[in-house]
Design a protein around this motif. Sequence first.
Motif, PDB file in Angstrom:
ATOM      1  N   MET A   1      15.418   0.723   7.531  1.00 31.15           N
ATOM      2  CA  MET A   1      14.747   0.293   6.307  1.00 31.15           C
ATOM      3  C   MET A   1      14.419   1.512   5.466  1.00 31.15           C
ATOM      4  SD  MET A   1      12.144  -2.642   7.732  1.00 31.15           S
ATOM      5  CE  MET A   1      11.941  -2.123   9.432  1.00 31.15           C
ATOM      6  N   ALA A   2      14.509   1.356   4.156  1.00 31.18           N
ATOM      7  CA  ALA A   2      14.190   2.444   3.235  1.00 31.18           C
ATOM      8  C   ALA A   2      13.724   1.848   1.912  1.00 31.18           C
ATOM      9  CB  ALA A   2      15.412   3.327   3.008  1.00 31.18           C
ATOM     10  N   LEU A   3      12.958   2.638   1.172  1.00 39.31           N
ATOM     11  CA  LEU A   3      12.570   2.229  -0.175  1.00 39.31           C
ATOM     12  C   LEU A   3      13.711   2.571  -1.112  1.00 39.31           C
ATOM     13  CD1 LEU A   3       8.871   3.465  -0.223  1.00 39.31           C
ATOM     14  CD2 LEU A   3       9.745   1.204   0.382  1.00 39.31           C
ATOM     15  N   ASP A   4      14.065   1.647  -1.990  1.00 43.73           N
ATOM     16  CA  ASP A   4      15.236   1.828  -2.844  1.00 43.73           C
ATOM     17  C   ASP A   4      14.981   1.207  -4.215  1.00 43.73           C
ATOM     18  OD1 ASP A   4      17.780   2.202  -3.885  1.00 43.73           O
ATOM     19  OD2 ASP A   4      18.809   1.116  -2.298  1.00 43.73           O
ATOM     20  N   ASN A   5      15.353   1.929  -5.262  1.00 39.34           N
ATOM     21  CA  ASN A   5      15.226   1.360  -6.605  1.00 39.34           C
ATOM     22  C   ASN A   5      16.585   1.199  -7.277  1.00 39.34           C
ATOM     23  OD1 ASN A   5      15.782   4.025  -7.178  1.00 39.34           O
ATOM     24  ND2 ASN A   5      14.224   4.235  -8.751  1.00 39.34           N
ATOM     25  N   GLU A   6      17.657   1.345  -6.502  1.00 38.11           N
ATOM     26  CA  GLU A   6      19.008   1.165  -7.027  1.00 38.11           C
ATOM     27  C   GLU A   6      19.635  -0.065  -6.383  1.00 38.11           C
ATOM     28  OE1 GLU A   6      21.426   4.670  -7.019  1.00 38.11           O
ATOM     29  OE2 GLU A   6      19.727   5.932  -7.563  1.00 38.11           O
ATOM     30  N   ILE A   7      19.431  -1.201  -7.001  1.00 39.17           N
ATOM     31  CA  ILE A   7      19.950  -2.453  -6.477  1.00 39.17           C
ATOM     32  C   ILE A   7      21.331  -2.690  -7.078  1.00 39.17           C
ATOM     33  CG2 ILE A   7      19.560  -4.936  -6.332  1.00 39.17           C
ATOM     34  CD1 ILE A   7      16.527  -4.245  -6.490  1.00 39.17           C
ATOM     35  N   LYS A   8      22.281  -2.926  -6.201  1.00 42.62           N
ATOM     36  CA  LYS A   8      23.666  -3.138  -6.615  1.00 42.62           C
ATOM     37  C   LYS A   8      23.891  -4.610  -6.948  1.00 42.62           C
ATOM     38  CE  LYS A   8      25.071   0.509  -3.432  1.00 42.62           C
ATOM     39  NZ  LYS A   8      23.856   0.711  -2.685  1.00 42.62           N
TER      40      LYS A   8
ATOM     41  N   LYS B   1       9.951  -7.347  -2.713  1.00 39.27           N
ATOM     42  CA  LYS B   1      11.385  -7.498  -2.916  1.00 39.27           C
ATOM     43  C   LYS B   1      12.113  -6.832  -1.756  1.00 39.27           C
ATOM     44  CE  LYS B   1      13.168  -7.301  -6.989  1.00 39.27           C
ATOM     45  NZ  LYS B   1      13.673  -6.888  -8.302  1.00 39.27           N
ATOM     46  N   ILE B   2      12.986  -7.607  -1.099  1.00 34.38           N
ATOM     47  CA  ILE B   2      13.783  -7.132   0.024  1.00 34.38           C
ATOM     48  C   ILE B   2      15.243  -7.232  -0.393  1.00 34.38           C
ATOM     49  CG2 ILE B   2      14.360  -7.500   2.446  1.00 34.38           C
ATOM     50  CD1 ILE B   2      11.624  -9.088   2.600  1.00 34.38           C
ATOM     51  N   VAL B   3      15.998  -6.149  -0.208  1.00 36.67           N
ATOM     52  CA  VAL B   3      17.413  -6.159  -0.565  1.00 36.67           C
ATOM     53  C   VAL B   3      18.264  -5.746   0.628  1.00 36.67           C
ATOM     54  CG1 VAL B   3      17.029  -5.723  -3.019  1.00 36.67           C
ATOM     55  CG2 VAL B   3      17.394  -3.808  -1.494  1.00 36.67           C
TER      56      VAL B   3
ATOM     57  N   ALA C   1       0.836  -1.207   0.000  1.00 39.32           N
ATOM     58  CA  ALA C   1       0.000   0.000   0.000  1.00 39.32           C
ATOM     59  C   ALA C   1       0.867   1.252   0.000  1.00 39.32           C
ATOM     60  CB  ALA C   1      -0.931  -0.010   1.215  1.00 39.32           C
ATOM     61  N   LEU C   2       1.954   1.254   0.761  1.00 41.80           N
ATOM     62  CA  LEU C   2       2.872   2.386   0.797  1.00 41.80           C
ATOM     63  C   LEU C   2       3.540   2.597  -0.570  1.00 41.80           C
ATOM     64  CD1 LEU C   2       4.462   4.561   2.405  1.00 41.80           C
ATOM     65  CD2 LEU C   2       6.129   2.761   2.939  1.00 41.80           C
ATOM     66  N   LEU C   3       3.985   1.522  -1.181  1.00 41.08           N
ATOM     67  CA  LEU C   3       4.612   1.612  -2.505  1.00 41.08           C
ATOM     68  C   LEU C   3       3.641   2.186  -3.532  1.00 41.08           C
ATOM     69  CD1 LEU C   3       6.523  -1.793  -2.547  1.00 41.08           C
ATOM     70  CD2 LEU C   3       7.568   0.481  -2.473  1.00 41.08           C
ATOM     71  N   GLU C   4       2.397   1.759  -3.464  1.00 43.72           N
ATOM     72  CA  GLU C   4       1.390   2.259  -4.397  1.00 43.72           C
ATOM     73  C   GLU C   4       1.068   3.727  -4.120  1.00 43.72           C
ATOM     74  OE1 GLU C   4      -3.168   1.293  -5.723  1.00 43.72           O
ATOM     75  OE2 GLU C   4      -1.875  -0.376  -5.158  1.00 43.72           O
ATOM     76  N   ALA C   5       0.913   4.075  -2.848  1.00 44.10           N
ATOM     77  CA  ALA C   5       0.576   5.459  -2.481  1.00 44.10           C
ATOM     78  C   ALA C   5       1.667   6.431  -2.908  1.00 44.10           C
ATOM     79  CB  ALA C   5       0.341   5.553  -0.974  1.00 44.10           C
ATOM     80  N   GLU C   6       2.912   5.991  -2.863  1.00 49.28           N
ATOM     81  CA  GLU C   6       4.031   6.849  -3.239  1.00 49.28           C
ATOM     82  C   GLU C   6       4.461   6.644  -4.694  1.00 49.28           C
ATOM     83  OE1 GLU C   6       7.240   6.987  -0.476  1.00 49.28           O
ATOM     84  OE2 GLU C   6       5.920   7.269   1.239  1.00 49.28           O
ATOM     85  N   ASP C   7       3.698   5.835  -5.437  1.00 53.93           N
ATOM     86  CA  ASP C   7       3.988   5.525  -6.839  1.00 53.93           C
ATOM     87  C   ASP C   7       5.420   5.009  -6.998  1.00 53.93           C
ATOM     88  OD1 ASP C   7       3.318   5.194  -9.505  1.00 53.93           O
ATOM     89  OD2 ASP C   7       3.944   7.222 -10.063  1.00 53.93           O
TER      90      ASP C   7
END
Length: 107
Positions: free
Chosen positions: A42-49, A61-63, A14-20
């Motif tokens: 914990m943080a939302l991240d779209n830069e996976i190494k 997805k948990i990194v 729900a958080l991911l969707e609310a924040e697009d």
Amino acid sequence: MIEITDVAATELKALLEAEDKQDHALRIFVAGMGCSGIQYGMALDNEIKEEDVTVDSKDVKIVMGPDISEQLEKATIDYIETDGGKGFIIDNPMAASGCSSCGGSCH
């Protein structure tokens, strides 16, 4: 490997969707040390190494870095609501307990 509860997965989606940010993962990192041992953030991240360890649990997805993946092998991410607030927590049965890490009294 680390898992996420149904409640936490629902709240995170729900958080991911609310924040697009549906393309983001939940990153776990070391935030510091305390009397009870390592404190995780914990943080939302779209830069996976390339060296990151990635886990999919309940379509989330948990990194995390390879340096902490073993420490969190049996951990669970949960979502709680208390009088003091609400949020995500990490329950790690492998974490050191007690006050020996700071040498003081935590009472």
